[in-house]
Design a protein around this motif. Structure first.
Motif, PDB file in Angstrom:
ATOM      1  N   ASN A 223       9.257 -23.519  14.980  1.00 57.02           N
ATOM      2  CA  ASN A 223      10.290 -23.832  13.983  1.00 57.02           C
ATOM      3  C   ASN A 223       9.946 -25.022  13.078  1.00 57.02           C
ATOM      4  OD1 ASN A 223      11.798 -21.763  15.106  1.00 57.02           O
ATOM      5  ND2 ASN A 223      12.925 -23.124  16.472  1.00 57.02           N
ATOM      6  N   ASN A 224       9.054 -25.915  13.538  1.00 59.63           N
ATOM      7  CA  ASN A 224       8.798 -27.131  12.770  1.00 59.63           C
ATOM      8  C   ASN A 224       7.376 -27.251  12.229  1.00 59.63           C
ATOM      9  OD1 ASN A 224      11.367 -28.965  13.208  1.00 59.63           O
ATOM     10  ND2 ASN A 224      10.926 -27.992  15.172  1.00 59.63           N
ATOM     11  N   THR A 227       6.342 -22.975  10.097  1.00 56.90           N
ATOM     12  CA  THR A 227       7.549 -22.546   9.378  1.00 56.90           C
ATOM     13  C   THR A 227       7.282 -21.344   8.469  1.00 56.90           C
ATOM     14  OG1 THR A 227       7.007 -24.219   7.719  1.00 56.90           O
ATOM     15  CG2 THR A 227       8.620 -24.821   9.407  1.00 56.90           C
TER      16      THR A 227
END
Length: 862
Positions: A223-224, A227
């Motif tokens: 998620n980070n 992306t």
């Protein structure tokens, strides 16, 4: 806002709470404990003062009873000392629980070595593309092992978990109840656990800790960092040894191996079922409600099915989740897609296997087994081996083994170990069928010293109806000599036509295991670590020459003497000459509960391991590479320390000292592990039969920690005497690897307390031997302080040192009692009078019972 220094956070969050809760604990009214809580602080004070005044443990115990009792009987003395042991064990648990509860406060969960910090550093250095590229191939594999250093039974582990939660919530009423429960809960087991019992205990950590922590790490990266695209690399995968590790453990059977694999599968399915059940409350939309309901039913059904009767596969489960996600995105505005993604990511990590079960056996057993298989198969008229196999040269035997294939029935063999060994290989195939290939795809050969050792195992695998095995053959190099020759062994294997074809089918990837524990036991602290470093360099070079990707798997224990200590710093210090695309290491005993026992500590320590690989590759500074001069200095240091350690081992009092002055022989009486405490069957103590765990832990109980420092002081002193100290300083300033070695050795020195055994200096038989150890302790301490410029040991890690000091203070009375009992046993055995067997048994029971709290307090004793 500036964070307080770590030592201040430790004092406020850990130390002050322990003082408060311990004061509550020692005043709780336990019927069977009486006034123990009143007397224990008084006894602790007398212990501290006594050692300051150079009193021995017997004098200290006698002084206590003279001061606070009026001519007590032996029974009264024993009752109180045993109650002290019970109390101190529980004080250690209380301190454990407080440290667990406050872990996120004391440790910066977003600080150096965490994934958030790594991402920010990559962004600051414009290295995000390199970070992504590396994370697409890098993996960390913690391998949980059941080596016997975890003394807490399941009931006590449950109390620690509940107590930590209550402390975190400041629920004083619940804390008092749990402390009362703790006071009445037994700490020791009347019977030894089976390997299956050990597996069940460790699967608890997979189910309740790693399942959440590993998936949170993966989710963060996805998620980070990724992306813009999907991450198709696990990053974290888990290994598992209980039920598969046969080395020296006759109690591991094929049935147990299969039962453990079934338990791993049913446990991960149980976790998936819980998650799907929660999701079903949210995913109530058209088209997807039936899919999620059907999946819930199938998962529930398969949790309880016996081996081989699964009605759903990992692939089918994943396909269903992806279909649900697709419908949510297309028709329901992506509602609850994050929750579905979380479960998809867990499926990527754990499949239907949860953790990969490794099979391990000793090369000497393989040699004996293969000889029997050859002779019996020839008797049966099977043409698997040449008729003259046993008379062939080693080279010709290797050639013959490369051609072995077949479908041998284990039941046909009379030799029991041959039958068991072949059955274990067929079990691997069964597990792969039920749990997927990752369920069991590594066969480890311990004590591996030759090409023949590897080819014997390879041949046995291929004669089990597995001509093209979907499993890795993993040699474990342990002794200093074997580590030195390891690259030659592997080059011969890489050139072997049959084995090279196998490697090609396995993606040209070769896992190699290296044994820190037995390496240190064999060659001493500096030589073992340097031998492994050089072996990794040589193995990396030879593997790259043949386009093989080598994966190193480190057999580590908890303390520095067994490759433990500041593990992540060690991996971050290796440099580009050592292949480091995967970090694989054993996590065992109390190190599992101390470093990976809670979701927070587990996530933090796994992130530290991941960041060590990233630091070594993405952020590596070329200036950190060892120069030729520094390499020569390290080589000389290792050789000097090796000679000192070997001379020490050869001392005629070495084994008698361990046997008669330490707790070595009491380990087998603790009923904590299924495995015997030594390899051989001889009643006589033989060094080669000694397992690294009781060996290292016995020094730890003496508070001498010899394997973590012996030879370090002598080696540095020689440079000082030769006026070459500047060379050591250059190595220390330039090499993160060397600095990490010395920092870990400082931990061993910090955990030493020679006043406990100072009475041995006056012993007619062992006095000079004890003095020799003490002199090397003082020399090593002085040399390390001179080199680092510290005024005290572990000056750079004050919070860790503070934790050690609190634990050492808690167990000082326990150590005193243990040494008191050992001295009484020695006196009884030396006496020519008739021995009271009941009295002797009581003292021996006192030594054994005091092992529990002492080991647990160390958190990484063995």
């Amino acid at each position: 806002m500036l964070r307080k220094p770590k030592i201040d956070r430790f004092n406020e969050s850990v130390l002050s709470r322990y003082q408060i809760y311990n004061s509550i604990f020692i005043t709780l009214p336990f019927d069977e404990i009486g006034n123990t809580g009143v007397f224990l602080p008084l006894f602790s004070e007398i212990c501290e003062k006594g050692f300051d005044e150079n009193k021995n443990p017997t004098e200290i115990v006698n002084r206590f009873f003279d001061k606070y009792y009026d001519k007590p009987s032996d029974t009264e003395k024993f009752d109180l000392l045993f109650r002290f042991i019970q109390y101190i064990e529980r004080q250690v648990v209380l301190f454990d629980a407080i440290e667990d509860a406050t872990f996120p406060v004391v440790n910066n969960m977003d600080g150096r070595g965490t994934l958030r910090n790594v991402k920010e550093e990559a962004e600051a250095k414009n290295k995000m593309p390199e970070l992504k590229e590396y994370l697409e191939r890098f993996k960390v594999r913690p391998v949980l092992t059941a080596h016997p250093t975890q003394f807490y039974p399941g009931s006590v582990l449950g109390i620690i978990t509940d107590l930590a939660e209550a402390i975190r919530a400041n629920d004083l009423n619940l804390i008092k109840k749990l402390l009362a429960q703790l006071g009445k809960t037994p700490f020791f087991k009347k019977e030894k656990p089976t390997p299956f019992d050990e597996a069940v205990s460790l699967i608890w950590y997979l189910e309740n800790v790693f399942y959440q922590s590993a998936s949170q790490i993966f989710n963060y990266i996805q998620n980070n960092i990724f992306t813009d695209r999907e991450l198709n690399n696990q990053v974290v995968n888990l290994g598992f040894w209980p039920g598969g590790d046969r080395d020296g453990n006759p109690f591991v059977t094929t049935d147990i191996t299969l039962k453990v694999a079934d338990r791993l599968r049913s446990t991960v399915l149980k976790n998936y079922y819980r998650d799907v059940r929660k999701l079903r409350r949210r995913i109530t939309f058209k088209h997807v409600d039936k899919l999620i309901t059907d999946l819930e039913g199938k998962l529930y059904e398969n949790i309880f099915l016996e081996s081989g009767r699964t009605t759903i596969s990992a692939e089918e489960t994943m396909d269903t989740l992806l279909e649900i996600k697709e419908i949510l995105v297309a028709k329901h505005q992506s509602l609850f897609v994050e929750e579905i993604n979380d479960l998809i990511n867990k499926m990527k990590l754990f499949g239907f296997h949860f953790a990969s079960l490794d099979i391990r056996q000793d090369s000497r057993v393989h040699h004996d087994v293969l000889s029997n298989i050859v002779s019996e198969s020839l008797e049966m008229g099977l043409d698997i081996f040449p008729k003259n196999y046993e008379k062939l040269s080693e080279q010709k035997q290797i050639e013959a083994l490369g051609k072995v294939v077949g479908k041998v029935n284990p039941g046909l063999f009379k030799h029991e170990m041959s039958r068991i060994t072949l059955e274990s290989i067929y079990a691997m195939k069964t597990i792969q069928k039920n749990n997927g290939e990752l369920g069991c795809n590594r066969y480890i050969i311990s004590n591996n010293g030759s090409v023949l050792n590897v080819m014997q195992a390879f041949a046995m695998i291929r004669m089990c109806d597995w001509e093209e095995p979907t499993t890795d053959v993993v040699p474990l190099f342990e002794t200093v000599d074997d580590l030195e020759d390891a690259h030659n062994v592997m080059e011969t294997l890489y050139k072997n036509k049959s084995y090279a074809a196998h490697l090609q089918r396995r993606g040209n990837k070769q896992p190699i295991m290296l044994g820190f524990s037995d390496g240190t036991k064999d060659g001493g602290y500096l030589m073992a670590n340097w031998s492994i470093y050089k072996a990794k360099e040589a193995l990396t070079a030879i593997s790259r020459k043949y386009d093989i990707k080598v994966v190193f798997f480190d057999g580590r224990g908890g303390p520095p003497a067994r490759g433990g200590g500041k593990t992540h710093q060690f991996y971050a210090s290796l440099g580009p000459t050592i292949e480091n695309e995967e970090v694989q290491l054993t996590i065992q005993g109390q190190t599992i509960s101390s470093n990976f026992g809670t979701p927070e500590s587990c996530q933090y320590n796994m992130e530290q391991l991941i960041s060590s690989g990233i630091a070594n590759n993405v952020f590596f500074d070329e200036n950190d590479r060892l120069s030729d001069e520094d390499r020569e200095t390290m080589d000389r240091l290792a050789k000097i320390s090796y000679k000192a350690y070997v001379d020490f081992k050869k001392h005629p009092k070495f084994l008698p000292y361990l046997e008669r002055m330490s707790t070595l022989k009491y380990y087998s009486k603790t009923n904590i592990g299924s495995r015997p405490s030594k390899r051989g069957k001889s009643d006589k103590l033989v060094f080669s039969d000694l397992r690294a765990i009781p060996f290292v832990s016995s020094w730890s109980m003496l508070k001498q920690n010899v394997p973590g420092f012996y030879g370090v002081g002598l080696a540095i002193q020689e440079f000082v005497d030769n006026k070459e100290f500047d060379k050591i300083q250059s190595l220390y300033n330039n090499s993160a690897f060397f600095r990490t070695l010395l920092e870990n050795s400082m931990m061993s020195l910090t955990k030493s307390f020679f006043k406990l055994t100072a009475y041995m200096a006056n012993d007619k038989e062992f006095g000079p031997f004890w003095t020799m150890i003490y002199q090397e302790y003082e020399r090593s301490k002085d040399m390390l302080l001179k080199l680092t410029g510290y005024s005290e040991l572990m000056e750079d890690t004050r919070s860790m040192k503070a934790s050690i000091q609190v634990r050492e203070k808690i167990v000082l009375p326990l150590l005193t009692i243990q040494q008191y009992a050992l001295r009484q046993i020695q006196e009884i055995n030396a006496s020519k009078k008739e021995v009271d067997p009941e009295l002797l048994e009581t003292y021996e029971r006192m030594v054994t019972r005091s092992l529990f709290g002492n080991i647990n307090a160390s958190r990484n004793s063995a």
